[in-house]
Design a protein around this motif. Sequence first.
Motif, mmCIF file in Angstrom:
data_model
loop_
_atom_site.group_PDB
_atom_site.id
_atom_site.type_symbol
_atom_site.label_atom_id
_atom_site.label_comp_id
_atom_site.label_asym_id
_atom_site.label_seq_id
_atom_site.Cartn_x
_atom_site.Cartn_y
_atom_site.Cartn_z
ATOM 1 N N PHE A 42 43.950 31.126 31.156
ATOM 2 C CA PHE A 42 44.326 32.485 30.780
ATOM 3 C C PHE A 42 45.692 32.533 30.090
ATOM 4 C CE2 PHE A 42 45.819 36.805 31.598
ATOM 5 C CZ PHE A 42 44.724 37.523 31.167
ATOM 6 N N ILE A 57 45.636 43.472 29.530
ATOM 7 C CA ILE A 57 44.756 42.294 29.482
ATOM 8 C C ILE A 57 44.639 41.625 30.857
ATOM 9 C CG2 ILE A 57 44.497 39.969 28.504
ATOM 10 C CD1 ILE A 57 45.823 40.981 25.955
ATOM 11 N N ARG A 60 41.995 42.069 33.560
ATOM 12 C CA ARG A 60 40.669 41.465 33.400
ATOM 13 C C ARG A 60 40.598 40.062 33.980
ATOM 14 N NH1 ARG A 60 36.797 45.258 32.027
ATOM 15 N NH2 ARG A 60 37.905 46.916 30.948
ATOM 16 N N LEU A 61 41.687 39.609 34.622
ATOM 17 C CA LEU A 61 41.628 38.301 35.276
ATOM 18 C C LEU A 61 40.509 38.277 36.304
ATOM 19 C CD1 LEU A 61 45.344 37.342 35.808
ATOM 20 C CD2 LEU A 61 43.604 35.843 34.916
ATOM 21 N N THR A 165 39.456 50.055 38.934
ATOM 22 C CA THR A 165 39.326 48.595 38.873
ATOM 23 C C THR A 165 40.210 47.966 37.801
ATOM 24 O OG1 THR A 165 37.104 48.764 39.730
ATOM 25 C CG2 THR A 165 37.663 46.700 38.684
ATOM 26 N N HIS A 166 40.378 48.616 36.692
ATOM 27 C CA HIS A 166 41.220 48.050 35.636
ATOM 28 C C HIS A 166 42.243 49.108 35.205
ATOM 29 C CE1 HIS A 166 38.519 44.688 35.556
ATOM 30 N NE2 HIS A 166 37.500 45.474 35.299
ATOM 31 N N CYS A 460 36.708 35.335 39.212
ATOM 32 C CA CYS A 460 35.554 34.932 38.400
ATOM 33 C C CYS A 460 35.715 35.391 36.955
ATOM 34 C CB CYS A 460 34.287 35.591 38.910
ATOM 35 S SG CYS A 460 34.236 35.795 40.655
ATOM 36 N N ALA A 461 35.440 34.524 36.049
ATOM 37 C CA ALA A 461 35.445 34.921 34.639
ATOM 38 C C ALA A 461 34.092 35.496 34.261
ATOM 39 C CB ALA A 461 35.752 33.729 33.757
#
Lengths: 488, 162
Positions: A42, A57, A60-61, A165-166, A460-461
């Motif tokens: 990342f 950004i 989104r990890l 969540t984000h 998890c990606a």
Amino acid sequence: MKRTIHIEPVTRLEGHAKIDIFLDEQGNVENTYFQVVELRGFEEFCKGRPAEEIPRIVTRLCGVCPWPHHLASTLALDKVFAAEPPPAAHKIRELGYCAHMIESHLEHFFVLGMAPDFVVGPKANPLQRNILGVIAKVGMELGAKVIQHRGYAVEIENIIGGKSTHPVFSLPGGVSHPITAEQRKRIRELAEKLVPFCELTLGLVDKVILSNPEYMALLTDKNMYYHNSYHMGMTDDEGKLTFYGGKLKVMDQEGKYIAEFKGGEYLDHVAEHPVEWSYLKFPYLKKIGWKGLVDGKESGLYRVAPLSRLNVCSGMKTPKAQQAYENFFNKLGKKPVQNSLAYHWARAIEALYAAERLRELAADEDILGKKLRTLCRKVEGEGVGIIEAPRGTLFHHYKTDANGMMTDLNLLVATSQNYGAMNIDVRNVARALIKEGNVDEGILNMVEMAFRAYDPCFSCATHAALGRMPMQIFIRDHRGNEVRRLGR
Amino acid sequence: MPMSLFATMLICCLGNPIGGDDGIGSVVGRHLKRVLPKRDFEVIPEYAGSALDFVLDLDGRQKVCIIDAIITGRYPEGAVRLFTEKQICRNMKSGCFHGVNLSQALVMGRKLKLKLPAIVQLIGIEIRPVSSFGEKLSPALKKRLPAICADVERKIKKLHSG
């Protein structure tokens, strides 16, 4: 005959990992390795991008730690851009963050860790060791309350963060929007409900673990789920526990503070040791040094997250959490408590603290302030943001060039700091329970409980595939031949 | 509860915008938002929430469809597959890395007597495993995008009218 037991993928944690247990000729445990088998890269992805994009950004990890990453990122950029946020902005950030701590801690307590392993039982049928099994045990009414109250915390996250969540609200130098009087009224209503629910949650520790001699024996066992490590955590200026805006302290095995530092000084205190068998590096205390996966005063391995935070702080800022903190140390003895399963209890105390602190912040008139941003004064620089994530201390370290583009980025995440400790605990539990080759589902779950107490997040990606996700254990002889396979 | 919630079909699209092909659900979602009539469909191209949040968001809905990338290895890349709630629950039996998976959340929601819709379906778009970060779809999936969008749109309309 030598054999190897693999647990892959391990369950009820975030991300991808596996456990290898190597047995000797007598079938006793020779060694164990808790491996992280995904490489994310990342940091490289972020280089060359405008720095102000990073807080958006990094959420989104993964879907579990977006708030800590979002805030650690903006805290780092506050410094890079020399833009100290106004007090109201700090309070809004902390308020939203308390909601996230409640949501995350409740989810781990009821869904991932304490409830499946202790309410349903460490050796129960694995198909029942989940939230459905928990509901079957505790009843529909409490099950509904868990979902409802977790939902209240999520509603507050949505109000503050834009998305639960984000989140997208925190900006370098402040936050993107004020709280309206109506929103604040709603947050206060929800906070009033969350405090008693978190008390009820804490009460479950008493009811389920402390009142059960078998579980208490596990909790206080010194052969497994126990090791002598250093602890690190964040405190405010008075030494009280805080998740946001404090400094870090390190406590040794005798309860003495051996270091105190601000985020920007972390490289003077922490270093990382790479190994060939895992993508994750092992952080350790620089002044003590890397001595391998061993505990004790000579080993620089340290722990973070709820138990460490309670060990390191001098107390809690809110009354009910303070009472719970005192009860915790009265029951478990002097600091530092080294029993890893006590993480569950500490987590419940922190959830109560977060609810009380949320209520306090929502009642604060400053929270309605309209001055929410400080203009950025420069774009080239370096900054470190630290925050206490649910899973432990999180560092974001950024460097930018004259155009404000990212040139370097280092993330030191909570789970990696507990990685050495998790390996030691997994090994201790496996050695204590697996004898003469006898191993069953219940024992393997108890091995997994060793790392689950830390609430690890390897993130998890990608989504898991639609279909049965295998939980398989391979037992192999010393030539690598499979002699037995256990599956879930 | 507004009447529109009963009349419209909720379409929740999932995808990581920096996850390369894992973002396909949201890419298709943006297409659906443009082309589907608002009176019949409420499209959320970037749904952000856990499975537990999701069941709470279903309160009072009658028809719900999720669109997401899937990796089964059983279908060609870009294949569009429809899964009923029964199939979702049958195929997601074990633990999820995120704690509660969709299947468990739906079973739990029904057990707890939440007002869940009678029909919850998943449209899965087969992708290859994603191993690195990226904001763009792979050339192979990008090439198939028009066909994927058309297929998903067709399936959604059929579900709505069915």
